[in-house]
Design an enzyme around this catalytic site. Structure first.
Site, PDB file in Angstrom:
ATOM      1  N   PRO A  89       0.818  -1.226   0.000  1.00  0.00           N
ATOM      2  CA  PRO A  89       0.000   0.000   0.000  1.00  0.00           C
ATOM      3  C   PRO A  89       0.847   1.271   0.000  1.00  0.00           C
ATOM      4  O   PRO A  89       0.335   2.344  -0.311  1.00  0.00           O
ATOM      5  CB  PRO A  89      -0.807  -0.102   1.303  1.00  0.00           C
ATOM      6  CG  PRO A  89      -0.767  -1.540   1.684  1.00  0.00           C
ATOM      7  CD  PRO A  89       0.555  -2.058   1.186  1.00  0.00           C
ATOM      8  N   GLU A 116       3.692  -8.336   9.029  1.00  0.00           N
ATOM      9  CA  GLU A 116       3.612  -6.874   9.188  1.00  0.00           C
ATOM     10  C   GLU A 116       4.445  -6.139   8.147  1.00  0.00           C
ATOM     11  O   GLU A 116       4.250  -4.933   7.936  1.00  0.00           O
ATOM     12  CB  GLU A 116       4.070  -6.459  10.598  1.00  0.00           C
ATOM     13  CG  GLU A 116       3.121  -6.870  11.696  1.00  0.00           C
ATOM     14  CD  GLU A 116       1.664  -6.539  11.380  1.00  0.00           C
ATOM     15  OE1 GLU A 116       1.353  -5.346  11.218  1.00  0.00           O
ATOM     16  OE2 GLU A 116       0.844  -7.476  11.277  1.00  0.00           O
ATOM     17  N   ARG A 154      -2.635 -10.245 -20.205  1.00  0.00           N
ATOM     18  CA  ARG A 154      -3.616 -10.070 -21.284  1.00  0.00           C
ATOM     19  C   ARG A 154      -3.157  -9.087 -22.336  1.00  0.00           C
ATOM     20  O   ARG A 154      -3.750  -9.033 -23.418  1.00  0.00           O
ATOM     21  CB  ARG A 154      -4.979  -9.695 -20.711  1.00  0.00           C
ATOM     22  CG  ARG A 154      -4.993  -8.405 -19.933  1.00  0.00           C
ATOM     23  CD  ARG A 154      -6.274  -8.243 -19.157  1.00  0.00           C
ATOM     24  NE  ARG A 154      -7.434  -8.092 -20.028  1.00  0.00           N
ATOM     25  CZ  ARG A 154      -7.681  -7.011 -20.776  1.00  0.00           C
ATOM     26  NH1 ARG A 154      -6.833  -5.991 -20.740  1.00  0.00           N
ATOM     27  NH2 ARG A 154      -8.737  -6.931 -21.532  1.00  0.00           N
ATOM     28  N   ASP A 169     -10.460  -1.653 -24.919  1.00  0.00           N
ATOM     29  CA  ASP A 169     -10.787  -1.704 -23.501  1.00  0.00           C
ATOM     30  C   ASP A 169     -10.848  -0.335 -22.858  1.00  0.00           C
ATOM     31  O   ASP A 169     -10.240   0.605 -23.325  1.00  0.00           O
ATOM     32  CB  ASP A 169      -9.718  -2.489 -22.735  1.00  0.00           C
ATOM     33  CG  ASP A 169     -10.065  -3.946 -22.685  1.00  0.00           C
ATOM     34  OD1 ASP A 169     -11.260  -4.255 -22.679  1.00  0.00           O
ATOM     35  OD2 ASP A 169      -9.132  -4.753 -22.652  1.00  0.00           O
TER      36      ASP A 169
END
Ligand code: 4FM
Length: 246
Positions: A89, A116, A154, A169
């Site tokens: 993150p 952690e 992809r 897309d």
């Protein structure tokens, strides 16, 4: 393209990438996945890969040496340095432009953390780039790695059956996708927009572009402000805005 994944759960990552378009890309030889388990490179009798954090606090921290040995094993077959990416993150937010850039490479290495965190010194010395798939907290880097493998896989030449379906897309041109419809033409939930039944390919392309522009304006105005629209797009968006006035 070859992707090496450093993970305590190699079977999970392999399963995630084993189905659908990405599974087929592997069968076709367009994408090769190699997983390396740091536990296989732990040298103590208990095969430890984690330890308690210096400074105290909850949870465990991943040890430098098993991760480094697994990374070195993954790199052993490489002639040139391979970009190594840590998923967390704290990373730079992943977007389609970054996916497209990574998809061009011959190889990348993905490092998946658990517990952690990973000892900061390993990250500083062995990681080139830290990426986040979004502002939420997962329990490890395996799902983010699977997300990245899917998005990259992809885009490999020949992975998608219709050569155009990747270009068309959402995000390939910075816009959200247009709505899609299939049979029946008439349904209790509503009818298919008439233009799609017209056979007029130019009119259909124009309608789809207008919908993509309009939906991006409605749902993701932040994406629209990053783009420089040409006159035709400006006109289509204006028409959409007029159409959606009540
Ligand atoms: C990552 C848990 C490393 C433990 C995570 C460690 C995430 C995200 C994420 C969880 N990764 N985007 N969001 N990772 O939540 O990329 Cl040691």
């Amino acid at each position: 393209m070859r992707i090496d994944v450093i993970t305590l759960f190699p079977d999970f990552v392999a399963q995630c990438a084993g189905i659908g378009v990405i599974g087929r890309a592997q069968e076709r030889g367009l994408l090769a996945l190699h997983a390396w388990n740091p536990r296989d490179y732990a040298t103590d009798a208990y095969r430890r890969v984690d330890e308690r954090p210096f400074g105290g606090g909850p949870g465990m921290v991943m040890l430098i040496d098993p991760l480094r040995a697994a990374l070195n094993a993954a790199r052993a077959a490489a002639a040139e340095p391979v970009k190594t990416i840590y998923l967390s993150p704290q990373g730079t937010r992943l977007d389609q432009a970054k996916v497209a850039e990574l998809a061009q490479r011959e190889r990348i290495i993905l490092l998946c953390g658990r517990y952690e965190g990973v000892d900061e010194r390993l990250l500083r010395h062995e990681v080139d780039e830290e990426l986040s798939i979004g502002d939420y907290v997962l329990s490890g880097g395996e799902l983010p790695a699977a997300v990245l493998i899917d998005a990259i896989g992809r885009l490999q030449d020949g992975a998608l059956n219709d050569a155009d379906s990747a270009r068309q897309d959402s995000f390939s041109d910075g816009l959200l996708d247009c709505p899609h419809y299939t049979r029946p033409e008439r349904h209790g939930l509503g009818d298919v927009p008439q233009v799609l039944m017209s056979g007029d390919h130019a009119a259909i392309a124009k309608w789809r572009r207008k919908q993509a522009l309009g939906r991006t304006w409605q749902r993701r105005p932040d994406l629209l402000t990053k783009l420089k629209l040409n006159r035709e797009d400006e006109k289509l968006l204006f028409e959409f805005q007029e159409d959606t006035k009540y």
